[in-house]
Design a protein around this motif. Structure first.
Motif, short mmCIF file in Angstrom:
data_model
loop_
_atom_site.label_atom_id
_atom_site.label_comp_id
_atom_site.label_asym_id
_atom_site.label_seq_id
_atom_site.Cartn_x
_atom_site.Cartn_y
_atom_site.Cartn_z
N THR A 64 0.70 -1.27 -0.08
CA THR A 64 0.15 -0.08 0.06
C THR A 64 0.97 1.35 0.17
N ILE A 100 -0.51 4.73 -1.32
CA ILE A 100 -1.74 5.07 -0.49
C ILE A 100 -0.95 6.05 0.70
N LEU A 147 -6.67 5.60 5.05
CA LEU A 147 -7.08 5.44 3.49
C LEU A 147 -6.80 3.91 3.15
N ALA A 148 -5.83 3.15 3.66
CA ALA A 148 -5.55 1.81 3.30
C ALA A 148 -6.83 1.02 4.09
#
Length: 246
Positions: free
Chosen positions: A127, A155, A160-161
């Motif tokens: 990510t 990311i 957000l991940a």
């Protein structure tokens, strides 16, 4: 007899993977989780070095003491691998010394899981931004593991991940199905993955190791309580009964 694996988990993201893991691992497994403090939620090296500093981990460790854990995991990949091989090991030792129980981290768990499967070539679907992901590749290299291909998805934060859904996780895994790799690694405990490991493996046709999966695996292994679990892929199917240190 039951077993308790204490989890030190930074902030919030995919912490609900752990009650699910507790449920599917069966009666007698307890995975109490303490949220460690976070300065800035950012997939940036300086922020991650702050995230994993001793004061934050030891403060969380004191909260875990009342759970009387049989082993403890620093349930964070990036907040351990940015310290490098020796730094990640020192991080775990400090918590171990404080609580007097076996302790490890998600980064070190990836290395031990790959070794337990008898593998040494992996692909990484991360990510993180490339600058951060490279630190994970370096740590794996120190553990004798070759990364055949790295894909970084840039990311920006753990929050957000944590918003990626099933299809987002599948897409992330598909992004790096390197044919030379014996397994695919997805290294972020902020990413929900526990419910979809078998589907990920069926999609890619090879073992998939995810952060929350290997964290639970390592904790059980250190406590001498590793057990098979059909819902958690090749790792749990093939390594149950392998003692810590093997």
């Amino acid at each position: 007899m039951g077993v308790t694996i204490g989890m030190l988990y930074p902030g919030f993201g995919a912490e609900d993977d752990y009650p699910y893991l507790e449920e599917i691992l069966g009666e007698g497994v307890s995975l109490p989780l303490v949220h460690t403090s976070v300065g800035v939620d950012a997939h940036e090296v300086e922020a991650l070095l702050d995230l994993g500093r001793s004061e934050r981990l030891l403060e969380g460790a004191q909260e875990l003491r009342t759970a009387a854990p049989d082993a403890v995991m620093w349930a964070c990949t990036s907040g351990s691998f940015v310290f490098g091989w020796n730094g990640a090991r020192q991080q775990a030792r400090e918590v171990q010394d404080a609580l007097q129980v076996p302790t490890s981290s998600t980064s070190l768990a990836f290395v031990d899981a790959i070794r337990a499967l008898g593998m040494d070539r992996v692909a990484v679907a991360a990510t993180y931004p490339e600058e951060v992901s490279r630190h994970f590749v370096d740590l794996l290299g120190c553990g004798g593991i070759d990364v055949t291909r790295l894909v970084s998805h840039d990311i920006a934060t753990a929050a957000l991940a944590g918003e990626l859904d099933r299809e987002g996780v599948l897409e992330l895994a598909r992004s790096n199905d390197s044919p030379e790799a014996q397994a695919i690694l997805i290294p972020d405990t902020a990413l929900h993955t526990a419910r979809w490991i078998n589907e990920l493996e069926e999609t890619l046709g090879k073992p998939v190791l995810t952060a929350n999966q290997v964290t639970a695996w390592q904790g059980l292994r250190l406590a001498g309580a590793l057990r098979p679990c059909a819902a958690l892929g090749h790792l749990f199917a093939e390594t149950a009964g392998v003692p810590a240190g093997a």
